[in-house]
Design a protein around this motif. Structure first.
Motif, short mmCIF file in Angstrom:
data_model
loop_
_atom_site.label_atom_id
_atom_site.label_comp_id
_atom_site.label_asym_id
_atom_site.label_seq_id
_atom_site.Cartn_x
_atom_site.Cartn_y
_atom_site.Cartn_z
N PRO A 123 -0.65 9.30 18.24
CA PRO A 123 -1.67 8.95 19.23
C PRO A 123 -1.54 9.78 20.50
O PRO A 123 -0.42 10.10 20.94
CB PRO A 123 -1.39 7.48 19.56
N LEU B 13 -2.00 8.76 23.38
CA LEU B 13 -1.28 7.97 24.39
C LEU B 13 0.22 8.22 24.32
O LEU B 13 0.88 8.41 25.35
CB LEU B 13 -1.57 6.48 24.18
N MET B 14 0.78 8.25 23.09
CA MET B 14 2.22 8.49 22.93
C MET B 14 2.55 9.92 23.38
O MET B 14 3.59 10.16 24.00
CB MET B 14 2.64 8.30 21.48
N PHE C 26 2.77 9.87 27.08
CA PHE C 26 3.99 9.21 27.53
C PHE C 26 5.19 10.14 27.39
O PHE C 26 6.02 10.25 28.28
CB PHE C 26 4.23 7.92 26.73
N ILE C 27 5.27 10.80 26.22
CA ILE C 27 6.42 11.67 25.99
C ILE C 27 6.44 12.83 26.98
O ILE C 27 7.47 13.13 27.58
CB ILE C 27 6.45 12.16 24.53
N PHE D 169 7.52 11.56 30.34
CA PHE D 169 8.93 11.22 30.49
C PHE D 169 9.88 12.35 30.08
O PHE D 169 11.04 12.33 30.43
CB PHE D 169 9.26 9.96 29.71
N ALA D 170 9.37 13.32 29.31
CA ALA D 170 10.24 14.38 28.82
C ALA D 170 10.31 15.55 29.78
O ALA D 170 11.35 16.18 29.92
CB ALA D 170 9.77 14.87 27.45
N ILE E 139 -4.13 5.60 31.69
CA ILE E 139 -3.00 4.71 31.42
C ILE E 139 -1.70 5.23 32.05
O ILE E 139 -0.84 4.44 32.43
CB ILE E 139 -2.84 4.51 29.89
N LEU F 114 -4.60 5.62 15.01
CA LEU F 114 -3.89 6.19 16.15
C LEU F 114 -4.50 5.70 17.46
O LEU F 114 -3.79 5.43 18.43
CB LEU F 114 -3.94 7.72 16.09
N GLY F 115 -5.83 5.59 17.48
CA GLY F 115 -6.53 5.13 18.69
C GLY F 115 -6.15 3.71 19.05
O GLY F 115 -6.24 3.32 20.22
N SER G 97 -3.50 2.54 19.58
CA SER G 97 -2.39 2.50 20.53
C SER G 97 -2.85 2.06 21.92
O SER G 97 -2.08 1.45 22.65
CB SER G 97 -1.69 3.85 20.60
N GLN H 3 -3.19 -1.81 26.16
CA GLN H 3 -3.68 -1.99 27.53
C GLN H 3 -4.37 -3.32 27.74
O GLN H 3 -4.60 -3.74 28.86
CB GLN H 3 -4.62 -0.84 27.92
N PHE I 175 12.05 7.81 27.17
CA PHE I 175 11.90 8.96 26.29
C PHE I 175 12.26 8.60 24.86
O PHE I 175 11.49 8.87 23.93
CB PHE I 175 12.75 10.14 26.77
N TYR J 140 9.62 6.08 23.29
CA TYR J 140 8.33 6.66 22.93
C TYR J 140 8.47 7.69 21.82
O TYR J 140 7.58 7.88 21.01
CB TYR J 140 7.64 7.25 24.17
N THR K 204 6.44 7.30 18.46
CA THR K 204 5.60 8.40 17.99
C THR K 204 5.94 8.76 16.55
O THR K 204 5.04 8.99 15.73
CB THR K 204 5.80 9.63 18.90
N TYR L 102 4.39 6.23 14.32
CA TYR L 102 2.95 6.49 14.15
C TYR L 102 2.73 7.62 13.14
O TYR L 102 1.83 7.55 12.30
CB TYR L 102 2.31 6.87 15.48
#
Lengths: 216, 224
Positions: free
Chosen positions: A64, A66-67, A70-71, A74-75, A163, B160-161, B163, B167, B188, B191, B195, B198
């Motif tokens: 996704p 979104l992931m 996020f990565i 944070f990465a 987000i 995937l959407g 996710s 919210q 880190f 997620y 990931t 997923y």
């Protein structure tokens, strides 16, 4: 209690929509450039490059957005780059766009008849020359409608960056809802703004496709 | 400064992740069945001779395809209560996913239907079949076989959407990841693992659809 007129709400949403448009443009342009490199790697004669590009595409199309955001968010600090919502949003969307465009364009490159590769190889052109002078000019023509069509996905993808705290039109909608308690109206307007941005792109993709089919 | 990775702290949260994965699978399964059913109905309406119906469904398709899923979700979850329709998180998530997949699959299935040769429909009519019978037995099967790969991709995209349903606090995989990182402060690693899960789900979903396609369509699925 403060009162908000419809115009207050709409004008603030439209102001935030600037950032949606700007982020979409950045993601599309830099994602397109990265996608082109990825495409060349994906169809190159070198197996390690091909496999690496394929892996990149599979990973970004199989997870996704979104992931991914996020990565990235944070990465990047782990490798010493300070992240703001801006950098994370721009980098995340660029990688996402690059993966999808590379795959779309690969289809277009493969649509160029094999004989063209063989003919140009028999003229002793190198891989780079083949791509530049023979394959890409032909693939480009086929690639225009799906590329324009995909731009809609990029614009819609920017909504997800709300987000991680990027203030674009969706995030603005959430903030305005919290102040006005009118979610139905606000999210309705947010939806209409996206529609106003995306529908012309969809229409032109369709028109380009029709034009190309007639020309063939 | 080198960052030292620590995935071991995630072990304590295995049940949370398992629940998250199960919810994501559940949301996807329900919305796939309902969404594709909606798409078949939508495609029938779009290709029907009843003009107002075709136009109405066309407007639905364009509206959904040109707005972000996140906004559709927010509109349903936060906006609909103004009309007195209050939904639980998972209900809103499923409804949004069904409406979203319904629009895309309408368009995908319609493309398959329009690729059906006219002669087949005429042949069906000459056998005395009614319109719905022709649609069901002559048009739909070959159309689905043709568009199966495209439909598979769309279902993966919807999975995937999902996710972003975190919210509205639907407790799927991303929600689980957010929950864990707010406790172990290892965003880190969390997620990264989510990931990877997923990715595994996407690969699994493609595999299941490939299997279904081979079972359902005797001649096999055409490769797009």
């Amino acid at each position: 209690m403060l009162n908000f007129t419809l115009w207050d709400i709409l004008s603030n949403l439209l102001l935030a929509a600037r950032w949606t448009v700007l982020l979409s443009l950045i993601a599309f342009v830099s994602g397109g450039a990265a996608g082109l490199l990825l495409l060349v790697a994906r169809v190159s004669p070198l197996p390690p490059l091909r496999i690496a590009a394929r892996l990149f595409i599979e990973i970004f199309q199989g997870t996704p957005l979104l992931m991914q955001l996020f990565i990235v968010f944070f990465a990047l600090p782990l490798i010493g780059i300070e992240t703001t919502a801006w950098t994370a949003a721009a980098v995340g969307l660029t990688l996402f766009t690059a993966a999808y465009l590379a795959e779309i364009w690969r289809g277009c490159v493969e649509a160029v008849p094999k004989g063209q590769w063989e003919a140009s190889a028999s003229l002793a052109l190198t891989f780079g020359e083949q791509m530049r002078h023979v394959i890409l000019p032909q693939a480009l023509r086929i690639a225009v409608p799906p590329t324009v069509g995909f731009s809609v996905q990029v614009v819609k993808g920017t909504a997800v960056t709300s987000i991680i705290g990027f203030v674009e039109v969706t995030k603005a909608g959430t903030m305005i809802t919290n102040a006005t308690f009118q979610p139905f109206l606000v999210y309705g307007l947010v939806g209409l703004i996206y529609f106003a941005l995306c529908y012309p792109l969809s229409l032109s993709a369709k028109a380009l496709e029709r034009k190309l089919n007639v020309a063939r | 400064m080198a960052y030292s990775f620590d995935f071991s702290s995630l072990l304590d949260y295995t049940p949370v992740l398992v629940d998250g994965v199960a919810t994501t699978i559940g949301l996807t399964a329900v919305s796939t069945v309902l969404g594709v059913a909606l798409g078949i109905g939508g495609a029938a309406a779009r290709t029907s001779t009843v003009k107002p119906l075709a136009v109405l469904v066309g407007a639905y398709v364009e509206l959904i395809r040109n707005t972000p899923f996140l906004v559709q979700l927010f509109f349903i979850f936060f906006g609909l209560p103004s009309l007195g329709i209050r939904l639980a998180e998972w209900q809103a998530a499923v409804l949004a996913m069904v409406i979203n997949l319904g629009a895309y699959s309408t368009e995908i299935i319609r493309a398959g239907i329009e690729a059906t040769p006219k002669g087949q429909i005429e042949a069906g009519a000459s056998l005395g079949m009614t319109g719905p019978q022709i649609f069901r037995y002559v048009v739909l099967g070959p159309a689905m076989a043709k568009i199966w790969p495209a439909l598979t991709s769309q279902v993966v995209i919807v999975m995937l959407g999902s996710s972003v349903c975190s919210q509205i606090a639907a407790e799927e995989l991303s929600f689980a990841a957010n929950f864990i990182q707010s406790r172990n402060f290892r965003p880190f690693e969390v997620y990264f693992l989510a990931t990877a899960l997923y990715l595994a789900l996407a690969v699994g979903l493609r595999w299941v659809f490939g299997l279904m396609g081979r079972r359902m369509f005797a001649k096999g699925v055409s490769r797009a």
